[in-house]
Enzyme design. Structure first.
Site, mmCIF file in Angstrom:
data_model
loop_
_atom_site.group_PDB
_atom_site.id
_atom_site.type_symbol
_atom_site.label_atom_id
_atom_site.label_comp_id
_atom_site.label_asym_id
_atom_site.label_seq_id
_atom_site.Cartn_x
_atom_site.Cartn_y
_atom_site.Cartn_z
ATOM 1 N N GLY A 1 -30.996 9.814 15.910
ATOM 2 C CA GLY A 1 -31.003 8.354 15.757
ATOM 3 C C GLY A 1 -31.494 7.881 14.404
ATOM 4 O O GLY A 1 -32.033 6.779 14.274
ATOM 5 N N CYS B 1 -22.452 7.840 11.980
ATOM 6 C CA CYS B 1 -23.453 8.433 12.870
ATOM 7 C C CYS B 1 -23.164 8.003 14.309
ATOM 8 O O CYS B 1 -23.056 6.814 14.589
ATOM 9 C CB CYS B 1 -24.859 8.016 12.481
ATOM 10 S SG CYS B 1 -26.093 8.716 13.591
#
Lengths: 263, 307
Positions: B75, B133
């Site tokens: 993350g 991402c």
């Protein structure tokens, strides 16, 4: 920290699914302190892909020991290694137990659950040298989970054992064993390593009883040296709770800094 | 045979001493690897993704190992640009290797803000735009899944950037060449592919996902053949350089990516397992060239033959 791709396994012992390997790596042995760990590559191919972390169980001049239980493919491969085999290791890693702040005359104890006993032997030896005799509380599900009891005793480290099934020592949890000794032999400082529920319970006891305590945390690790950010736990740093890398800032943390439920 | 082969790569906007870069998110800020290797032996490395402010990342478990692979859901935990430029960048300034910085944003404005801030600091060779991402938005969504948002974002950053832009693409799309073309049309100086594959693993005893984030990004040798195919497809239709990545573990893997059309490569997950792997790959590449009597590594680029 060092990478030693050709560390030779020079000793091997086993008790059921528990194993102890002695690995020759003079440079890593020289630098190691109790509570630190090494990362071992268990396969030369791509499965298992990642290295596995292991606490340093003991250290001699040229060797380090690891003590582990088979928990999956990686540890099974490692357990199958023989004396004379080579081992690809990185270490020593992590911070280790903080021993510098122990004041003279303080009493110290340690609680180890199952394979969590691993770093406490190295710790006991070092504390003995520093003049702090360690008392160890050693718990497992059954007597087969406590193969190192004699080893501690032979070294002059007192051990109190507990098993969940009562097959050896105190019948019950190691936390209850520890509590039963608290009125008569309350330690000033406690070291803990074991499964999460055990550590959580002991953390609560230590906070209530105002016993200073260091806990060695465990996690899946991607690298072991701070690059992947995979092994975080919520830890208070200067008052702020942050996801903190167990491999680099830990694995040892003080009880008051650990947010157990990661909230 | 005694000639030392030329490993250097000219990307047009950046010259690399060799085609081996460390991939963002697997190499920290580079300094984590100095106990193991000399960073100057690399073609370069990409610093872990930076948002403007520090970012806390996802709760654990963040990693799960699968067959020949690793699923991560970190993350993008990170230190933010200010901490980076104040404490890390000065330690990188004397390196004789290309330092690239992976930049992130919650919005186009934030990418611009990060690039603008970094524009004012020396010692960065290029920016890698992290628009791929899978771990920061619900369901693994990211801007690189959409040609229009890729175009818009790349164009905005390119217009204000003082440095070349590499755009890092996601494989989690139907046709990666469409996204790559958008990045090229928007002015990207190169594209990097692939980021991780959206993936998951389930604990059959607890019936819970093995990652707290449920989904994560799969990397490692398991993804290499798919990444290679995507690089091959993309390199065939772009004029700008393609930087190939995905599961590279050896010099042989690198050669495959170069033959497929990559001008350089990034190595990621392998760094976790073997922290000294990058210089070894460089050395093995050199040996490969000598053994095959290839004078310069660029001769391999796009050298795949017909079946």
């Amino acid at each position: 920290m060092l990478l030693d791709t050709k560390a030779e396994i020079v000793g091997r012992e086993s008790w059921g699914d528990y194993f102890l390997l002695t690995i020759r790596s003079p440079s890593i042995a020289e630098k190691a302190v109790p509570g630190q760990f090494i990362m071992i590559r268990t396969a030369s191919g791509p499965y298992p892909l990642l290295r596995r972390p292991f606490s340093i169980h003991d250290r001699k001049k040229d060797t380090i020991d690891i003590y582990f239980q088979i928990a999956g493919e990686g540890t099974a491969l490692l357990a199958a290694k023989k004396q004379g085999d080579e081992c690809d290791i990185i270490g020593p890693l992590g911070n280790g137990f903080l021993l510098d702040t122990l004041a003279e005359g303080r009493t110290v104890a340690a609680v180890g659950g199952g394979r969590g006993i691993a770093p406490l032997f190295f710790l006991g030896n070092e504390l003995q040298k520093l003049g702090f005799p360690l008392t160890v509380y050693y718990g497992g599900l059954t007597s087969g989970d406590l193969p190192l009891e004699k080893k501690f005793r032979d070294k002059g480290i007192p051990v109190h054992c507990s098993t969940d099934d009562g097959s050896t020592g105190f019948h019950g949890l190691v936390t209850d064993l520890f509590l039963s000794f608290l009125p008569s032999s309350r330690p000033d400082h406690l070291f803990v390593c074991g499964p999460d529920p055990m550590m959580k319970a002991l953390s609560r006891i230590c906070l209530e009883e105002r016993i200073s305590a260091q806990f060695s945390l465990e996690s899946i690790m991607g690298c072991g040296f701070g690059a992947c950010w995979g092994c975080v736990h919520k830890i208070k740093t200067q008052g702020e709770a942050e996801w903190t890398k167990i491999c680099q800032e830990g694995p040892v943390f003080f009880t008051e800094d650990i947010i157990w439920n990661n909230d | 045979m005694t000639d030392t082969p030329d490993l250097s790569v000219e990307l047009g906007f950046l010259r690399l001493k060799n085609p081996i870069l460390a991939a963002s998110g697997t190499f920290g800020c580079g300094l984590e690897f100095t106990p193991f290797i000399d960073l100057n032996e690399l073609g370069g490395f990409v610093v872990k993704g930076l948002y403007f402010e520090p970012r806390s990342g996802n709760p654990p478990p963040r990693l799960v190992e699968t067959a020949a692979g690793l699923i991560n859901a970190i993350g993008l935990q990170g230190i933010g640009v200010k901490h980076f430029t104040e404490t890390i960048l000065p330690q990188l300034k004397d390196l004789q290797t290309a330092v690239l910085v992976n930049i992130c944003g919650e919005s186009e404005e934030e990418y611009v803000r990060v690039a603008d801030y970094l524009n004012g600091h020396e010692g960065i060779a290029a920016y890698e735009l992290n628009i791929s991402c899978p771990n920061v938005r619900e369901g693994g969504r990211c801007p690189a899944q959409n040609a229009e948002s890729t175009y818009s974002l790349v164009r905005r950053v390119k217009q204000m950037s003082a440095r070349p832009i590499l755009t890092k693409l996601t494989p989690n799309v139907t046709d990666i060449t469409l996204i790559a073309r958008s990045a090229e049309e928007a002015g990207s100086d190169a594209v990097c592919l692939v980021n991780t594959f959206l993936a998951m693993a389930i604990d059959i005893h607890t019936r819970r996902p093995k990652l707290a984030n449920i989904y994560g990004g799969l990397s490692g040798p398991a993804i290499k053949p798919i990444a290679l195919r995507m690089v091959h497809q993309t390199a065939a239709v772009l004029s700008i350089p393609v930087i190939g990545m995905g599961g590279i573990m050896s010099a042989a893997d690198v050669v495959e990516f170069l033959l497929a059309g990559a001008s350089a490569v990034q190595v990621g997950t392998a760094n976790f397992i073997q922290p000294d792997i990058l210089p070894q790959i460089v050395e093995d590449l050199r040996r490969f060239l000598v053994k095959n009597n290839i004078k310069q590594i660029t001769d391999l680029v796009g050298g795949i033959k017909s079946p």
